[in-house]
Design an enzyme around this catalytic site. Structure first.
Site, PDB file in Angstrom:
ATOM      1  N   GLU A  83       0.654  -1.252  -0.093  1.00 34.88           N
ATOM      2  CA  GLU A  83      -0.060  -0.165   0.172  1.00 34.88           C
ATOM      3  C   GLU A  83       0.764   1.418  -0.126  1.00 34.88           C
ATOM      4  OE1 GLU A  83      -2.626  -0.635   3.277  1.00 34.88           O
ATOM      5  OE2 GLU A  83      -4.120  -1.776   2.034  1.00 34.88           O
ATOM      6  N   GLU A 114       7.589 -21.620   7.922  1.00 36.49           N
ATOM      7  CA  GLU A 114       8.130 -20.799   9.056  1.00 36.49           C
ATOM      8  C   GLU A 114       9.049 -21.497   9.936  1.00 36.49           C
ATOM      9  OE1 GLU A 114       5.207 -20.674  12.616  1.00 36.49           O
ATOM     10  OE2 GLU A 114       3.987 -20.545  10.661  1.00 36.49           O
TER      11      GLU A 114
END
Length: 297
Positions: A83, A114
């Site tokens: 953004e 992860e």
């Protein structure tokens, strides 16, 4: 560290009856828990301020802001990074979001990604990390190996490092130079850290990126004057910003914006200083893009 001993994984005594509540009582209980988040973030503001200054410093030194996380934490970092270009007119790649397992993990969980410290290091190496970059590791638990591996490699590279987790004294908090640890308490749904922990991380990321962009000259007053006007809605917003900042009539704002290719910052400077588009851009360049400084000198 035993996962069950973490604040973010423990059971919440105020929500033991979720499955017995009416729908309204259910969402009321969720909302009551959410009200705790902003106060928990408030307790961490001194560290958040350090992170904002570090992020602005990285940008001014020609470096990047790099977020890395797994699952929800990784998605939040990618969201914040994606953004920044439309909001602040910065190039893609200036703010980067890394998620364990790669872009596919945004849409579908990549189990096991992860759990590798090496993957975290490898993802940063693939970006050609330099000491001018800032690396922000995100993990609600604070113990994600992918994030720990990335932060350790970033430290070796000479980067400033930030850790955002929702457990005090977590492993990533101990690895990073700046530790932001909003303790939001146990989740309403046990271990579902996309809830309060995710909200807390989102609030902190909003402050880091927006604060850094203010310090980097991308904001005038409280207007996003480097926004890219790429559609009808945003062209309208650009016009309104110019009107707000200058007091000019809408018609004049539109005329001047057409001369700048709908670039808000030089349009405001043109109206307030009487300069033409080329001179306005040159003056902004001379003040590193800071509109307030260009207007005051």
């Amino acid at each position: 560290m035993n996962l069950g001993s973490l604040v973010s994984e423990s059971r919440n005594p105020q929500t033991l009856d979720l499955d017995a509540l009416s729908t309204f009582d259910l969402v009321t209980r969720f909302n009551q828990q959410d009200t705790l988040v902003a106060q928990a973030v408030k307790e961490t503001l001194p560290e958040v301020a350090k992170a904002v200054d570090a992020a602005a410093g990285a940008l001014k030194a020609g470096g990047r802001i790099i977020y890395m996380g797994a699952g929800t934490s990784g998605r939040l970092g990618v969201l914040d990074a994606s953004e920044c270009p439309p909001t602040f007119g910065v190039p893609h790649g200036l703010v980067v979001g890394l998620i364990a397992g790669g872009p596919g993990a945004l849409l579908k969980a990549v189990e096991g990604a992860e759990d590798s410290k090496q993957l975290g290091e490898d993802d940063l190496k693939a970006l050609n990390l330099t000491a001018n970059d800032l690396v922000v590791g995100l993990a609600a638990s604070g113990r994600t190996p992918y994030v720990i591996g990335g932060l350790e490699y970033a430290n070796q590279t000479g980067c400033t490092t930030v850790a955002i987790s929702c457990n005090p004294g977590s492993p990533i908090a101990q690895v990073a130079a700046i530790a932001i640890s909003p303790v939001v308490g146990p989740e309403a749904l046990t271990g579902s850290t996309r809830m309060k922990s995710g909200t807390a991380q989102k609030l902190v990321l909003n402050m880091i990126s927006t604060g850094a962009m203010v310090k980097f000259g991308k904001v005038y007053q409280n207007l996003m004057v480097d926004m890219k006007a790429t559609n009808v809605k945003l062209i309208d917003r650009a016009c309104r910003m110019v009107v707000e900042a200058t007091g000019a009539a809408r018609e004049e704002a539109e005329t001047v914006l057409q001369q700048t290719g709908y670039d808000v910052k030089p349009a405001i400077l043109m109206i307030l200083s009487g300069l033409d588009a080329a001179a306005a851009r040159a003056k902004l360049d001379a003040h590193q893009g800071f509109l307030r400084a260009a207007l005051e000198n």
